[in-house]
Scaffold this motif. Structure first.
Motif, PDB file in Angstrom:
ATOM      1  N   GLY A   1       0.811  -1.217   0.000  1.00  0.00           N
ATOM      2  CA  GLY A   1       0.000   0.000   0.000  1.00  0.00           C
ATOM      3  C   GLY A   1       0.843   1.265   0.000  1.00  0.00           C
TER       4      GLY A   1
ATOM      5  N   GLY B   1      -5.068  -5.968   4.266  1.00  0.00           N
ATOM      6  CA  GLY B   1      -5.351  -7.396   4.373  1.00  0.00           C
ATOM      7  C   GLY B   1      -4.522  -8.007   5.471  1.00  0.00           C
TER       8      GLY B   1
ATOM      9  N   SER C   1      -6.362  -8.771  -4.269  1.00  0.00           N
ATOM     10  CA  SER C   1      -6.514 -10.112  -3.706  1.00  0.00           C
ATOM     11  C   SER C   1      -5.153 -10.795  -3.750  1.00  0.00           C
ATOM     12  CB  SER C   1      -7.581 -10.879  -4.494  1.00  0.00           C
ATOM     13  OG  SER C   1      -7.753 -12.156  -3.944  1.00  0.00           O
TER      14      SER C   1
HETATM   15  N1  LIG Z   1       3.102  -9.314  -0.031  1.00  0.00           N
HETATM   16  C1  LIG Z   1       2.756 -10.170  -0.978  1.00  0.00           C
HETATM   17  O1  LIG Z   1       3.596 -10.926  -1.512  1.00  0.00           O
HETATM   18  C2  LIG Z   1       1.327 -10.242  -1.463  1.00  0.00           C
HETATM   19  C3  LIG Z   1       1.036 -11.068  -2.560  1.00  0.00           C
HETATM   20  C4  LIG Z   1      -0.275 -11.120  -3.024  1.00  0.00           C
HETATM   21  C5  LIG Z   1      -1.267 -10.372  -2.414  1.00  0.00           C
HETATM   22  N2  LIG Z   1      -0.969  -9.594  -1.333  1.00  0.00           N
HETATM   23  C6  LIG Z   1      -2.060  -8.815  -0.723  1.00  0.00           C
HETATM   24  O2  LIG Z   1      -1.667  -7.455  -0.720  1.00  0.00           O
HETATM   25  C7  LIG Z   1      -2.238  -6.778   0.392  1.00  0.00           C
HETATM   26  C8  LIG Z   1      -1.164  -6.028   1.165  1.00  0.00           C
HETATM   27  O3  LIG Z   1      -0.172  -6.960   1.592  1.00  0.00           O
HETATM   28  P1  LIG Z   1       1.204  -6.468   2.248  1.00  0.00           P
HETATM   29  O4  LIG Z   1       2.221  -7.489   1.911  1.00  0.00           O
HETATM   30  O5  LIG Z   1       1.446  -5.041   1.941  1.00  0.00           O
HETATM   31  O6  LIG Z   1       0.838  -6.660   3.801  1.00  0.00           O
HETATM   32  P2  LIG Z   1       1.249  -5.744   5.049  1.00  0.00           P
HETATM   33  O7  LIG Z   1       2.578  -5.124   4.860  1.00  0.00           O
HETATM   34  O8  LIG Z   1       1.036  -6.623   6.238  1.00  0.00           O
HETATM   35  O9  LIG Z   1       0.147  -4.591   5.055  1.00  0.00           O
HETATM   36  C9  LIG Z   1      -1.180  -4.870   5.424  1.00  0.00           C
HETATM   37  C10 LIG Z   1      -1.927  -3.553   5.488  1.00  0.00           C
HETATM   38  O10 LIG Z   1      -3.302  -3.824   5.851  1.00  0.00           O
HETATM   39  C11 LIG Z   1      -3.639  -3.032   6.994  1.00  0.00           C
HETATM   40  N3  LIG Z   1      -4.647  -3.707   7.811  1.00  0.00           N
HETATM   41  C12 LIG Z   1      -4.613  -4.962   8.305  1.00  0.00           C
HETATM   42  N4  LIG Z   1      -5.710  -5.214   9.023  1.00  0.00           N
HETATM   43  C13 LIG Z   1      -6.470  -4.089   8.989  1.00  0.00           C
HETATM   44  C14 LIG Z   1      -7.720  -3.708   9.557  1.00  0.00           C
HETATM   45  N5  LIG Z   1      -8.422  -4.560  10.308  1.00  0.00           N
HETATM   46  N6  LIG Z   1      -8.180  -2.470   9.314  1.00  0.00           N
HETATM   47  C15 LIG Z   1      -7.471  -1.596   8.556  1.00  0.00           C
HETATM   48  N7  LIG Z   1      -6.274  -1.887   7.995  1.00  0.00           N
HETATM   49  C16 LIG Z   1      -5.780  -3.119   8.227  1.00  0.00           C
HETATM   50  C17 LIG Z   1      -2.333  -2.884   7.748  1.00  0.00           C
HETATM   51  O11 LIG Z   1      -2.435  -1.817   8.681  1.00  0.00           O
HETATM   52  P3  LIG Z   1      -1.358  -1.673   9.902  1.00  0.00           P
HETATM   53  O12 LIG Z   1      -0.143  -1.025   9.289  1.00  0.00           O
HETATM   54  O13 LIG Z   1      -2.078  -0.846  10.864  1.00  0.00           O
HETATM   55  O14 LIG Z   1      -1.081  -3.078  10.394  1.00  0.00           O
HETATM   56  C18 LIG Z   1      -1.382  -2.601   6.583  1.00  0.00           C
HETATM   57  O15 LIG Z   1      -1.513  -1.271   6.137  1.00  0.00           O
HETATM   58  C19 LIG Z   1      -2.948  -7.847   1.227  1.00  0.00           C
HETATM   59  O16 LIG Z   1      -4.323  -7.777   0.930  1.00  0.00           O
HETATM   60  C20 LIG Z   1      -2.359  -9.165   0.723  1.00  0.00           C
HETATM   61  O17 LIG Z   1      -3.286 -10.211   0.834  1.00  0.00           O
HETATM   62  C21 LIG Z   1       0.309  -9.513  -0.831  1.00  0.00           C
END
Ligand SMILES: NC(=O)c1ccc[n+]([C@@H]2O[C@H](COP(=O)([O-])OP(=O)(O)OC[C@H]3O[C@@H](n4cnc5c(N)ncnc54)[C@H](OP(=O)(O)O)[C@@H]3O)[C@@H](O)[C@H]2O)c1
Length: 306
Positions: free
Chosen positions: A14, A74, A111
C-alpha cells in the motif's frame, strides 16, 4: 482532481501504491489504524483517516465523494480462519457496502494468487471469499480484482530473508525442483493499479492475474542461475525437507500463542509453499489495459542489493 480512497497504505504494498498515486497527481485519502506500530507521519500530501475495516463510520469518511477505492489492506499473517476472514472477507464486505451506499464509481480489490487454491490455507480461503463477496456486487459498483503472485521490493519483510540468502549465494529449494512460481516487483503492481484506475468501466467485473513478464514463472534452478550471474560466483542450492519446515511451523505457532503475535509460517503457509504451481498469467490484463511489467527478478534483485 481525481480522489482515491486507499486502505493498507501503511503496509508494504500500500505504501508503494500511495507513492505512485501521489506522483501521478491523484489526491489520496488513506485509512490508518492509530494504535498500529506503523501509524503514518501525518503530512499535507495525504488526507489520513483514523479507523479500521471494523469501524464502519471511519469507512464512510474514507469513501465520501471519492472517485475510486483501492482496497489493499489485508491480513497476511495469522493462524485461524476466523482471524483471516474478519479482515480479508468481512473487511471487503464492510468497505464495498459503504462504497455502494455512497455511489463510488470504482472499487479495486488487491486479492492474491493464493485465492486460486482456497483449499491450501485459511489465508487463501479468506482471500477467495473476499473476492466472492465483491463479485456479488456486480451491477451495483464497477469493480476489478487483482491477483498478484509473491510480491517483493523495498520495505518487504516476508521475502527479505530469502532474498538475502540469494545475495549470499544460497538457494533454499522449497518443494520440487520442477515447481514453478511467478514473482512481481512491487512497483509493477502499483503501475498496474494506476493503469486499471485509468481504464475505468471498460474492464468492469474482471479478475486479473499478474506476473513480472517471465511467462512460465521461475524454477529454483532459474533463480539459482540469476543469483550466480549477479553474485559472479556459483550459487548453492539446498533442499528444505517438508517434514522439517512443518515442524518449524508448529514451533512457530506455539511461540506465537505464547508471545501473542500473528505468525507467517504456519502449516497452511507450508502447504502454500510446497504447492508446485504458482504460475500466473498476464495475458488478460495486458490485453485489457495499457500495462506492461518492467522489472524482471534479475533486475529487481539488482535494484535491491547490487
Ligand atoms: N506481499 C505479498 O507478496 C502479497 C502477494 C499477493 C497479495 N498480497 C495482498 O496485498 C495486500 C497487502 O499486503 P502487504 O504485503 O502489503 O501486507 P502488510 O505489509 O502486512 O500490510 C497490510 C496492510 O493492511 C492493513 N490492515 C490490516 N488489518 C487491517 C484492519 N483490520 N483495518 C485496517 N487496515 C488493516 C495494515 O495496517 P497496519 O499497518 O495498521 O497493520 C497494513 O496497512 C494484502 O491484501 C495481501 O493479501 C500480498
Amino acid at each position: 482532481m481525481t480522489t482515491i480512497a486507499l486502505t493498507g497504505a501503511t503496509g508494504f504494498i500500500g505504501r508503494v501504491i500511495l507513492n505512485h498515486l501521489l506522483n501521478r497527481g491523484f489526491s489520496v485519502r488513506a485509512l490508518y489504524r492509530p494504535d498500529s506500530s506503523s501509524a503514518p507521519k501525518i503530512t499535507n500530501s495525504v488526507e489520513w483517516v483514523a479507523g479500521s475495516l471494523e469501524d464502519t463510520a471511519s469507512l464512510r469518511t474514507l469513501v465520501a465523494d471519492v472517485d475510486g477505492v483501492i482496497h489493499c489492506a489485508g491480513a497476511v499473517r495469522g493462524t485461524t480462519l476466523e482471524h483471516f476472514k474478519k479482515i480479508n472477507t468481512t473487511g471487503v464486505e464492510q468497505l464495498v457496502q459503504v462504497a455502494v451506499e455512497q455511489e463510488v464509481p470504482h472499487f479495486l480489490l488487491i486479492s492474491s494468487l493464493a485465492a486460486r487454491e482456497p483449499s491450501l490455507s485459511s489465508y487463501a480461503l479468506s482471500k477467495k471469499l473476499g473476492e466472492d463477496v465483491l463479485s456479488e456486487y456486480r451491477g451495483k459498483i464497477s469493480w476489478n480484482i487483482l491477483r498478484p503472485p509473491a510480491v517483493y521490493g523495498p520495505g518487504d519483510r516476508e521475502m527479505q530473508p530469502l532474498l538475502k540468502l540469494l545475495r549470499r549465494g544460497f538457494v533454499p529449494v522449497v518443494g520440487s525442483k520442477d515447481g514453478r512460481f511467478s514473482l512481481l516487483y512491487v512497483d509493477d503492481l502499483a503501475t498496474a493499479v494506476i493503469s486499471l484506475l485509468g481504464s475505468g468501466r471498460m474492464v468492469d467485473g474482471q479478475c486479473f492475474e499478474l506476473h513480472d513478464g517471465h511467462p512460465n514463472g521461475y524454477t529454483w534452478g532459474e533463480i539459482a542461475a540469476i543469483a550466480t550471474q549477479l553474485n559472479g560466483k556459483s550459487a548453492h542450492c539446498f533442499s528444505l525437507p517438508r517434514g522439517l519446515v512443518s515442524i518449524i511451523s508448529q514451533i512457530n505457532i506455539a511461540a506465537a500463542n505464547l508471545f501473542g503475535y500473528q505468525p507467517m509460517l504456519t502449516p497452511g503457509k507450508v502447504r502454500e509453499l510446497f504447492h508446485p504451481d504458482w504460475v500466473s498469467n498476464n495475458t488478460e490484463i495486458t490485453q485489457a489495459i495499457d500495462w506492461q511489467p518492467e522489472t524482471s527478478f534479475h533486475d529487481g534483485m539488482k535494484n535491491l542489493f547490487y
